[in-house]
Design a protein around this motif. Structure first.
Motif, mmCIF file in Angstrom:
data_model
loop_
_atom_site.group_PDB
_atom_site.id
_atom_site.type_symbol
_atom_site.label_atom_id
_atom_site.label_comp_id
_atom_site.label_asym_id
_atom_site.label_seq_id
_atom_site.Cartn_x
_atom_site.Cartn_y
_atom_site.Cartn_z
ATOM 1 N N MET A 177 0.845 -1.197 0.000
ATOM 2 C CA MET A 177 0.000 0.000 0.000
ATOM 3 C C MET A 177 0.879 1.245 0.000
ATOM 4 N N SER A 178 0.575 2.199 -0.866
ATOM 5 C CA SER A 178 1.384 3.409 -0.978
ATOM 6 C C SER A 178 1.279 4.268 0.268
ATOM 7 N N SER A 179 2.410 4.901 0.629
ATOM 8 C CA SER A 179 2.461 5.770 1.811
ATOM 9 C C SER A 179 2.367 7.242 1.444
ATOM 10 N N TYR A 180 2.213 7.569 0.166
ATOM 11 C CA TYR A 180 2.272 8.966 -0.255
ATOM 12 C C TYR A 180 1.209 9.822 0.433
ATOM 13 N N GLY A 181 -0.009 9.307 0.519
ATOM 14 C CA GLY A 181 -1.076 10.085 1.144
ATOM 15 C C GLY A 181 -0.769 10.401 2.587
ATOM 16 N N GLU A 182 -0.230 9.424 3.317
ATOM 17 C CA GLU A 182 0.102 9.635 4.724
ATOM 18 C C GLU A 182 1.257 10.620 4.864
ATOM 19 N N ILE A 183 2.227 10.551 3.961
ATOM 20 C CA ILE A 183 3.354 11.489 4.005
ATOM 21 C C ILE A 183 2.862 12.919 3.796
ATOM 22 N N VAL A 184 1.979 13.108 2.836
ATOM 23 C CA VAL A 184 1.435 14.436 2.569
ATOM 24 C C VAL A 184 0.693 14.962 3.793
ATOM 25 N N LYS A 185 -0.081 14.102 4.462
ATOM 26 C CA LYS A 185 -0.813 14.520 5.658
ATOM 27 C C LYS A 185 0.140 14.946 6.773
ATOM 28 N N LEU A 186 1.226 14.196 6.955
ATOM 29 C CA LEU A 186 2.184 14.532 8.003
ATOM 30 C C LEU A 186 2.852 15.871 7.726
ATOM 31 N N LEU A 187 3.233 16.104 6.486
ATOM 32 C CA LEU A 187 3.864 17.380 6.144
ATOM 33 C C LEU A 187 2.869 18.531 6.291
ATOM 34 N N ALA A 188 1.626 18.302 5.877
ATOM 35 C CA ALA A 188 0.608 19.346 5.983
ATOM 36 C C ALA A 188 0.345 19.701 7.441
ATOM 37 N N ALA A 189 0.431 18.713 8.332
ATOM 38 C CA ALA A 189 0.194 18.961 9.757
ATOM 39 C C ALA A 189 1.282 19.829 10.366
ATOM 40 N N ASN A 190 2.415 19.943 9.699
ATOM 41 C CA ASN A 190 3.524 20.743 10.214
ATOM 42 C C ASN A 190 3.565 22.159 9.648
ATOM 43 N N THR A 191 2.601 22.492 8.806
ATOM 44 C CA THR A 191 2.678 23.809 8.173
ATOM 45 C C THR A 191 2.381 24.938 9.158
ATOM 46 N N GLY A 192 1.238 24.875 9.858
ATOM 47 C CA GLY A 192 0.895 25.968 10.764
ATOM 48 C C GLY A 192 0.890 27.280 10.000
ATOM 49 N N ALA A 193 1.762 28.203 10.426
ATOM 50 C CA ALA A 193 1.883 29.486 9.736
ATOM 51 C C ALA A 193 2.901 29.434 8.603
ATOM 52 N N LYS A 194 3.500 28.272 8.395
ATOM 53 C CA LYS A 194 4.536 28.127 7.369
ATOM 54 C C LYS A 194 3.922 27.709 6.042
ATOM 55 N N GLN A 222 23.526 23.650 11.826
ATOM 56 C CA GLN A 222 22.526 23.919 10.787
ATOM 57 C C GLN A 222 21.260 23.107 11.045
ATOM 58 N N TYR A 223 21.433 21.840 11.425
ATOM 59 C CA TYR A 223 20.291 20.971 11.737
ATOM 60 C C TYR A 223 19.497 21.529 12.917
ATOM 61 N N LEU A 224 20.192 21.893 13.992
ATOM 62 C CA LEU A 224 19.524 22.382 15.192
ATOM 63 C C LEU A 224 18.828 23.716 14.948
ATOM 64 N N GLN A 225 19.413 24.524 14.082
ATOM 65 C CA GLN A 225 18.791 25.818 13.769
ATOM 66 C C GLN A 225 17.439 25.601 13.081
ATOM 67 N N ILE A 226 17.370 24.633 12.173
ATOM 68 C CA ILE A 226 16.102 24.334 11.506
ATOM 69 C C ILE A 226 15.127 23.687 12.482
ATOM 70 N N ALA A 227 15.624 22.730 13.267
ATOM 71 C CA ALA A 227 14.759 22.030 14.220
ATOM 72 C C ALA A 227 14.134 22.985 15.228
ATOM 73 N N GLY A 228 14.837 24.070 15.540
ATOM 74 C CA GLY A 228 14.328 25.038 16.500
ATOM 75 C C GLY A 228 13.069 25.754 16.046
ATOM 76 N N ARG A 229 12.722 25.616 14.776
ATOM 77 C CA ARG A 229 11.500 26.250 14.263
ATOM 78 C C ARG A 229 10.252 25.406 14.524
ATOM 79 N N TYR A 230 10.446 24.198 15.060
ATOM 80 C CA TYR A 230 9.333 23.263 15.229
ATOM 81 C C TYR A 230 9.264 22.771 16.669
ATOM 82 N N ASP A 231 8.039 22.408 17.121
ATOM 83 C CA ASP A 231 7.895 21.852 18.462
ATOM 84 C C ASP A 231 8.121 20.347 18.435
ATOM 85 N N ARG A 232 8.049 19.722 19.597
ATOM 86 C CA ARG A 232 8.368 18.301 19.715
ATOM 87 C C ARG A 232 7.463 17.427 18.843
ATOM 88 N N ALA A 233 6.173 17.727 18.854
ATOM 89 C CA ALA A 233 5.232 16.938 18.060
ATOM 90 C C ALA A 233 5.529 17.059 16.566
#
Length: 252
Positions: A1-18, A53-64
């Protein structure tokens, strides 16, 4: 079963104001940085710079949100195992990021497969002649052609870890991160460069884990010492040609 739909949902859940383009870029960059630092000398200057560089990007997101990125990478990995193809390039286009970025598109995978079918005979001949195929692709994008070629090689009974080495270059950081992640997940020995193929100015050089663990830096230096500038398969254009000698300079 393809995971593309689930991947899109996960990325969309991280958008917020982005914007989705920012979330996608952050995801592939963090994934690439984590994989790259796994095969570099820990606590070296460049290792620490990538870690920062990794930590600087990660700092833009919360734990979830960071947990969702980790789940996204796991699903991308599973999708690459289930049906190896240009997973990230397909996601990029399904998210319509090409339209958002004023015409930046990635090659459809079926087109890449056709190109690979055209090239595969010359690749097999090079393996028979030299022991491995040394493939060079400028303006590599997310790596659709290289992935399609690797799968064609498998269909011909060739071993990707011992009979293929890739040098892939693109000037766009996003493309470098995407192809690095995908070639790493497919265990393909490669050197990925962010490089201006017109001026030959190189900004970054990233060997994949399979390159490092397979001792390909030494192998290529021996080949270069014996034969000088190698003949490499280039796409596009779809022909065998010489490349500048410095394009064979690799790490480790």
């Amino acid at each position: 079963m393809s995971s593309y739909g689930e991947i899109v949902k996960l990325l969309a859940a991280n958008t917020g104001a982005k914007r989705m383009s920012e979330v996608f870029d952050n995801f592939v960059e963090m994934a690439a940085l984590a994989l790259r630092n796994a095969v570099d000398v820990r606590e070296s200057t460049v290792w620490e710079a990538r870690e920062a560089q990794y930590l600087q990007i990660a700092g833009r997101y919360d734990r979830a949100e960071l947990d969702r990125f980790a789940e996204t990478l796991a699903l991308v990995t599973m999708e690459m195992q289930r049906e190896p193809c240009d997973v990230l390039g397909r996601l990029y286009m399904e998210l319509e990021l090409g339209n958002e970025r004023l015409g930046q598109y990635y090659t459809p995978y079926d087109v890449a497969q056709l190109m690979a079918e055209i090239q595969i005979d010359s690749v097999v001949e090079q393996v028979q002649r030299d022991g491995f195929a040394n493939v060079y692709e400028p303006s590599c994008g997310a790596g659709a052609f290289i992935i399609a070629l690797s799968q064609a090689m498998l269909e011909h009974g060739l071993n990707l870890q011992t009979q293929l080495h890739v040098t892939a270059e693109d000037i766009a950081p996003q493309a470098m991160y995407m192809i690095y992640v995908q070639l790493t997940l497919l265990h393909i020995p490669a050197v990925v460069r962010r490089r201006n193929v017109l001026t030959l100015e190189t900004f970054e050089t990233w060997p994949t884990p399979a390159h490092v663990l397979g001792g390909w830096g030494r192998k290529l230096r021996v080949v270069r010492a014996i034969n000088g500038s190698r003949r490499l398969i280039i796409a596009p254009p779809q022909e065998t040609t010489e490349i500048p000698a410095d394009a064979l300079e690799v790490q480790r």
